[in-house]
Scaffold this active site. Structure first.
Site, PDB file in Angstrom:
ATOM      1  N   TYR A 114      -4.936  -2.820   5.262  1.00 54.27           N
ATOM      2  CA  TYR A 114      -3.470  -2.799   5.288  1.00 54.27           C
ATOM      3  C   TYR A 114      -2.962  -3.860   4.328  1.00 54.27           C
ATOM      4  O   TYR A 114      -3.449  -4.981   4.316  1.00 54.27           O
ATOM      5  CB  TYR A 114      -2.979  -3.103   6.702  1.00 54.27           C
ATOM      6  CG  TYR A 114      -1.471  -3.161   6.844  1.00 54.27           C
ATOM      7  CD1 TYR A 114      -0.688  -2.016   6.656  1.00 54.27           C
ATOM      8  CD2 TYR A 114      -0.835  -4.347   7.181  1.00 54.27           C
ATOM      9  CE1 TYR A 114       0.691  -2.073   6.800  1.00 54.27           C
ATOM     10  CE2 TYR A 114       0.554  -4.400   7.335  1.00 54.27           C
ATOM     11  CZ  TYR A 114       1.309  -3.261   7.136  1.00 54.27           C
ATOM     12  OH  TYR A 114       2.677  -3.304   7.288  1.00 54.27           O
TER      13      TYR A 114
ATOM     14  N   ASP B 169      -6.417  -9.453  -0.940  1.00 47.18           N
ATOM     15  CA  ASP B 169      -5.333  -9.593   0.034  1.00 47.18           C
ATOM     16  C   ASP B 169      -5.836 -10.500   1.146  1.00 47.18           C
ATOM     17  O   ASP B 169      -6.552 -10.065   2.051  1.00 47.18           O
ATOM     18  CB  ASP B 169      -4.906  -8.228   0.573  1.00 47.18           C
ATOM     19  CG  ASP B 169      -3.747  -8.369   1.565  1.00 47.18           C
ATOM     20  OD1 ASP B 169      -3.471  -9.505   2.003  1.00 47.18           O
ATOM     21  OD2 ASP B 169      -3.133  -7.337   1.892  1.00 47.18           O
TER      22      ASP B 169
ATOM     23  N   LYS C 182       0.949 -15.190   6.578  1.00 47.48           N
ATOM     24  CA  LYS C 182       0.535 -15.650   7.909  1.00 47.48           C
ATOM     25  C   LYS C 182       0.315 -17.164   7.993  1.00 47.48           C
ATOM     26  O   LYS C 182       1.285 -17.889   8.147  1.00 47.48           O
ATOM     27  CB  LYS C 182      -0.653 -14.814   8.386  1.00 47.48           C
ATOM     28  CG  LYS C 182      -0.226 -13.328   8.499  1.00 47.48           C
ATOM     29  CD  LYS C 182      -1.175 -12.398   9.211  1.00 47.48           C
ATOM     30  CE  LYS C 182      -0.505 -11.057   9.486  1.00 47.48           C
ATOM     31  NZ  LYS C 182      -0.970  -9.943   8.714  1.00 47.48           N
TER      32      LYS C 182
END
Ligand SMILES: *Cc1c(COP(=O)(O)O)cnc(C)c1O
Length: 431
Positions: free
Chosen positions: A142, A237, A270
């Site tokens: 994702y 990512d 995050k």
């Protein structure tokens, strides 16, 4: 006081599905989502006053646990000085310097507000730098909800993907090739047939959006070789893994396994916000120089580098950079996973797990899955029963079998032991 049920009913009147991000709705596991009233350390409390040991940690950011005193102080101080200016601040430089110091492949970063935004911008930059349109992603990874990334594999390798969301025109994903994670033959074929058109390969190096699946060393080695050979950019990512699996992110883990290994571009989120909306993408000075205002690739953001968010992120990075932090966090996480495997073995239940730093996964299966198809074929019924038994026992795990778990520095040995004990009872009850 309203109960979780009452709040969920009320929420559904004014918010679609009652939630502001779909996984929160508990659709995968069923039941009523817990509405969280507050968090402290390793715990969260729901609206009914029930306490849970928190293994989500806002899906990763809360690596220090909730309400860490140094972070709280930094945020309170920053808030008094102003929420947002739309003009540069010194703290943005400090956060950029901290990221650059910890990640050798990154010489410059641009700060944004969400992982989605960072991933979308990284892809635009890769396309702008290479002058190519095609991108490669892997099934089960994702990268946020940008249109071009909401795509699943087409019928054959030569065909491009299909949108996974209504509202995404097929035309928008026609440049996105979706391949199987850890499949060397597919990546070889993709580059052999389309290598001159591929702008970048984007990957979660340790995939946390299909539970916990590592890219194998041969696979990662081949990706690096193929990208270099064909002039495509390898985009890591690390929104989830960055500053979470190790201080230097997953790329530092692969650099130990593959001599000289570096990605061409990295995406963070995050943990670097410590729970505030903050993300970043970075690369070499040359690549980043292609961004506006220096270069032709446009990218911008009203709240980018927000003063309160950067204070939160900086204080978080400072704490996790202290000596011994990751050793202790990794040890707690390993103890948890070994404990889960131990009690499953005792109960005669097939369960395998893995972890790196403060990120972990477990599967009701006999072997660790290597790709999305295998993850999704693990025992869902058992996972859902286990999830609810743990929730009833005061342990909050990710509410879907395809999501990773997160341990924080605030999780004590007693918290881990209590979790393993709860797991033993949950598994014994169903054995
Ligand atoms: C969470 C996540 C994103 C998206 O970040 P948001 O801040 O939710 O937009 C992108 N990539 C990965 C690997 C993630 O885990």
């Amino acid at each position: 006081m309203q109960t979780n049920d009452e709040l969920f009913t009320r929420a559904q009147r004014v918010i679609p599905g009652g939630v502001n991000s779909p996984v929160r709705a508990f659709r995968a596991v069923g039941g009523t989502p817990r509405f969280i009233a507050r968090g402290q350390g390793a715990y969260i409390w729901d609206a009914e006053g029930r306490r849970y040991i928190d293994y989500i940690g806002s899906w990763g950011p809360m690596i220090l646990g909730h309400g860490h005193p140094a972070v709280l102080e930094a945020v309170q101080k920053a808030a008094l000085d102003g929420f947002s200016f739309g003009a540069p601040t010194e703290r943005e430089i400090e956060l950029a310097e901290a990221i650059v110091a910890l990640v050798p492949s990154v010489e410059q970063v641009r700060l944004v507000s969400s992982g989605t935004e960072a991933g979308m911008s990284a892809i635009r930059l890769a396309r702008g730098c290479t002058g190519r349109s095609k991108i490669v992603k892997f099934e089960g990874c994702y990268h946020g909800h940008a249109d071009a990334l909401l795509v699943k594999a087409g019928s054959g390798l030569a065909t491009f993907g299909h949108p996974t969301s209504a509202g995404v025109p097929a035309d928008v994903v026609k440049h996105t090739l979706v391949l199987e994670y850890n499949n060397l033959a597919q990546i070889d074929e993709a580059f052999a047939t389309q290598g001159t058109e591929i702008a970048c390969v984007i990957i979660e190096p340790i995939a946390g959006n299909m539970n916990f699946v590592r890219a194998s060393v041969p696979f990662m080695t081949r990706l690096r070789e193929l990208c270099t050979k064909h002039g495509a950019m390898l985009v890591f990512d690390e929104v989830m893994t960055g500053f979470r699996v190790a201080l230097g992110g997953a790329q530092s883990v692969y650099a130990k396994l593959i001599p000289g290994f570096k990605p061409d571009m990295s995406v963070f989120g995050k943990v670097i916000g410590g729970g505030m909306p903050l993300a970043a993408f970075g690369s070499t000075r040359e690549v980043m120089g292609q961004l506006a205002p220096l270069g032709p690739v446009y990218q911008a953001g009203t709240l980018s580098g927000n003063p309160v968010a950067t204070a939160c992120g900086l204080a978080t990075l400072e704490e996790i950079g202290k000596p011994g932090f990751f050793e202790a966090l990794s040890a707690s996480t390993r103890t948890l996973v070994a404990g889960l495997q131990g009690v499953a073995r005792d109960a005669g239940v097939p369960l395998v797990g893995d972890s790196e730093g403060g990120m972990f996964g477990f599967f009701f299966a006999r072997e660790l899955p290597q790709n999305y198809g295998v993850v999704m074929a693990t025992d869902k019924e058992r996972f859902n029963r286990f999830f609810h038994a743990m929730l009833d026992a005061g342990v909050y795990l990710a509410p879907a079998l395809y999501e990773a778990g997160f341990v924080s520095a605030a999780h004590s040995a007693e918290d881990i032991a209590a979790t393993v004990h709860a797991a033993a009872q949950a598994l014994a009850a169903k054995a």
